[in-house]
Write a protein that holds these residues in place. Structure first.
Motif, PDB file in Angstrom:
ATOM      1  N   LEU A  93       0.832  -1.200   0.000  1.00 54.55           N
ATOM      2  CA  LEU A  93       0.000   0.000   0.000  1.00 54.55           C
ATOM      3  C   LEU A  93       0.872   1.257   0.000  1.00 54.55           C
ATOM      4  O   LEU A  93       0.649   2.176  -0.797  1.00 54.55           O
ATOM      5  CB  LEU A  93      -0.934  -0.008   1.208  1.00 54.55           C
ATOM      6  CG  LEU A  93      -1.961   1.104   1.298  1.00 54.55           C
ATOM      7  CD1 LEU A  93      -2.902   1.078   0.104  1.00 54.55           C
ATOM      8  CD2 LEU A  93      -2.746   0.970   2.593  1.00 54.55           C
ATOM      9  N   ASP A  94       1.884   1.269   0.859  1.00 60.78           N
ATOM     10  CA  ASP A  94       2.796   2.421   0.921  1.00 60.78           C
ATOM     11  C   ASP A  94       3.522   2.610  -0.406  1.00 60.78           C
ATOM     12  O   ASP A  94       3.684   3.738  -0.883  1.00 60.78           O
ATOM     13  CB  ASP A  94       3.811   2.250   2.047  1.00 60.78           C
ATOM     14  CG  ASP A  94       3.171   2.291   3.428  1.00 60.78           C
ATOM     15  OD1 ASP A  94       2.018   2.751   3.551  1.00 60.78           O
ATOM     16  OD2 ASP A  94       3.837   1.839   4.388  1.00 60.78           O
ATOM     17  N   HIS A  95       3.963   1.515  -1.005  1.00 60.90           N
ATOM     18  CA  HIS A  95       4.677   1.583  -2.277  1.00 60.90           C
ATOM     19  C   HIS A  95       3.781   2.158  -3.380  1.00 60.90           C
ATOM     20  O   HIS A  95       4.226   2.999  -4.167  1.00 60.90           O
ATOM     21  CB  HIS A  95       5.188   0.193  -2.668  1.00 60.90           C
ATOM     22  CG  HIS A  95       5.861   0.150  -3.990  1.00 60.90           C
ATOM     23  ND1 HIS A  95       7.133   0.628  -4.191  1.00 60.90           N
ATOM     24  CD2 HIS A  95       5.425  -0.294  -5.200  1.00 60.90           C
ATOM     25  CE1 HIS A  95       7.452   0.484  -5.470  1.00 60.90           C
ATOM     26  NE2 HIS A  95       6.438  -0.077  -6.088  1.00 60.90           N
ATOM     27  N   LEU A  96       2.533   1.707  -3.446  1.00 55.77           N
ATOM     28  CA  LEU A  96       1.615   2.192  -4.473  1.00 55.77           C
ATOM     29  C   LEU A  96       1.337   3.684  -4.305  1.00 55.77           C
ATOM     30  O   LEU A  96       1.356   4.439  -5.286  1.00 55.77           O
ATOM     31  CB  LEU A  96       0.312   1.395  -4.438  1.00 55.77           C
ATOM     32  CG  LEU A  96       0.412  -0.058  -4.890  1.00 55.77           C
ATOM     33  CD1 LEU A  96      -0.892  -0.797  -4.609  1.00 55.77           C
ATOM     34  CD2 LEU A  96       0.783  -0.145  -6.360  1.00 55.77           C
ATOM     35  N   HIS A  97       1.080   4.116  -3.080  1.00 57.02           N
ATOM     36  CA  HIS A  97       0.820   5.538  -2.857  1.00 57.02           C
ATOM     37  C   HIS A  97       2.065   6.379  -3.128  1.00 57.02           C
ATOM     38  O   HIS A  97       1.968   7.485  -3.670  1.00 57.02           O
ATOM     39  CB  HIS A  97       0.269   5.777  -1.456  1.00 57.02           C
ATOM     40  CG  HIS A  97      -1.184   5.411  -1.339  1.00 57.02           C
ATOM     41  ND1 HIS A  97      -2.183   6.063  -2.015  1.00 57.02           N
ATOM     42  CD2 HIS A  97      -1.794   4.439  -0.615  1.00 57.02           C
ATOM     43  CE1 HIS A  97      -3.341   5.527  -1.721  1.00 57.02           C
ATOM     44  NE2 HIS A  97      -3.144   4.518  -0.885  1.00 57.02           N
ATOM     45  N   ALA A  98       3.238   5.863  -2.800  1.00 59.29           N
ATOM     46  CA  ALA A  98       4.492   6.597  -3.077  1.00 59.29           C
ATOM     47  C   ALA A  98       4.710   6.705  -4.589  1.00 59.29           C
ATOM     48  O   ALA A  98       5.166   7.753  -5.075  1.00 59.29           O
ATOM     49  CB  ALA A  98       5.670   5.889  -2.428  1.00 59.29           C
ATOM     50  N   ALA A  99       4.361   5.671  -5.328  1.00 61.33           N
ATOM     51  CA  ALA A  99       4.501   5.723  -6.781  1.00 61.33           C
ATOM     52  C   ALA A  99       3.593   6.788  -7.376  1.00 61.33           C
ATOM     53  O   ALA A  99       4.000   7.536  -8.274  1.00 61.33           O
ATOM     54  CB  ALA A  99       4.186   4.342  -7.382  1.00 61.33           C
ATOM     55  N   ILE A 100       2.380   6.886  -6.877  1.00 55.77           N
ATOM     56  CA  ILE A 100       1.460   7.923  -7.350  1.00 55.77           C
ATOM     57  C   ILE A 100       2.007   9.302  -6.998  1.00 55.77           C
ATOM     58  O   ILE A 100       1.983  10.215  -7.829  1.00 55.77           O
ATOM     59  CB  ILE A 100       0.047   7.703  -6.779  1.00 55.77           C
ATOM     60  CG1 ILE A 100      -0.588   6.466  -7.423  1.00 55.77           C
ATOM     61  CG2 ILE A 100      -0.841   8.938  -7.011  1.00 55.77           C
ATOM     62  CD1 ILE A 100      -1.883   6.035  -6.805  1.00 55.77           C
ATOM     63  N   ASP A 101       2.523   9.449  -5.800  1.00 55.42           N
ATOM     64  CA  ASP A 101       3.093  10.741  -5.390  1.00 55.42           C
ATOM     65  C   ASP A 101       4.269  11.135  -6.295  1.00 55.42           C
ATOM     66  O   ASP A 101       4.415  12.311  -6.640  1.00 55.42           O
ATOM     67  CB  ASP A 101       3.550  10.702  -3.929  1.00 55.42           C
ATOM     68  CG  ASP A 101       2.380  10.671  -2.957  1.00 55.42           C
ATOM     69  OD1 ASP A 101       1.237  11.005  -3.368  1.00 55.42           O
ATOM     70  OD2 ASP A 101       2.601  10.299  -1.785  1.00 55.42           O
TER      71      ASP A 101
END
Length: 105
Positions: A93-101
């Motif tokens: 989840l953290d990785h996906l949100h960081a990728a979007i950021d």
């Protein structure tokens, strides 16, 4: 609980369908981006003929960016909804949100 790539196939399928769109103030320019973030459609109101070319170009570029950001917002929403219903490991989840950021930068 352990996860393998098959567990994320449905999320990947959902993310592959997320597009975005935006409209300029006053509605002179409308842009849609596809699920890869590429401009898919540009619509210009007939009134654009009265807008100087440099202002029109700036408006189109701004709305393209807004449509891309709309897609990113929708991606984040899909990921959050998926997490609420299926649960995602916090690292994923953290990785996906960081990728979007990173895409927003």
């Amino acid at each position: 609980m352990t996860y393998d790539s098959a567990d994320f196939d449905s999320l990947a399928t959902l993310l592959d369908k997320v597009a975005g769109e935006a409209r300029s103030e006053g509605g002179l320019v409308e842009v849609k981006v596809d699920s890869r973030g590429r401009v898919a459609e540009v619509w210009l109101d007939d009134r654009v003929s009265r807008v100087p070319a440099d202002q029109l170009a700036e408006a189109i570029a701004e709305v393209c960016g807004a449509a891309f950001n709309d897609r990113l917002d929708r991606l984040a929403d899909v990921i959050s909804d998926y997490d609420r219903t299926h649960g995602l490991p916090s690292g994923v989840l953290d990785h996906l949100h960081a990728a979007i950021d990173r895409l927003r930068q």
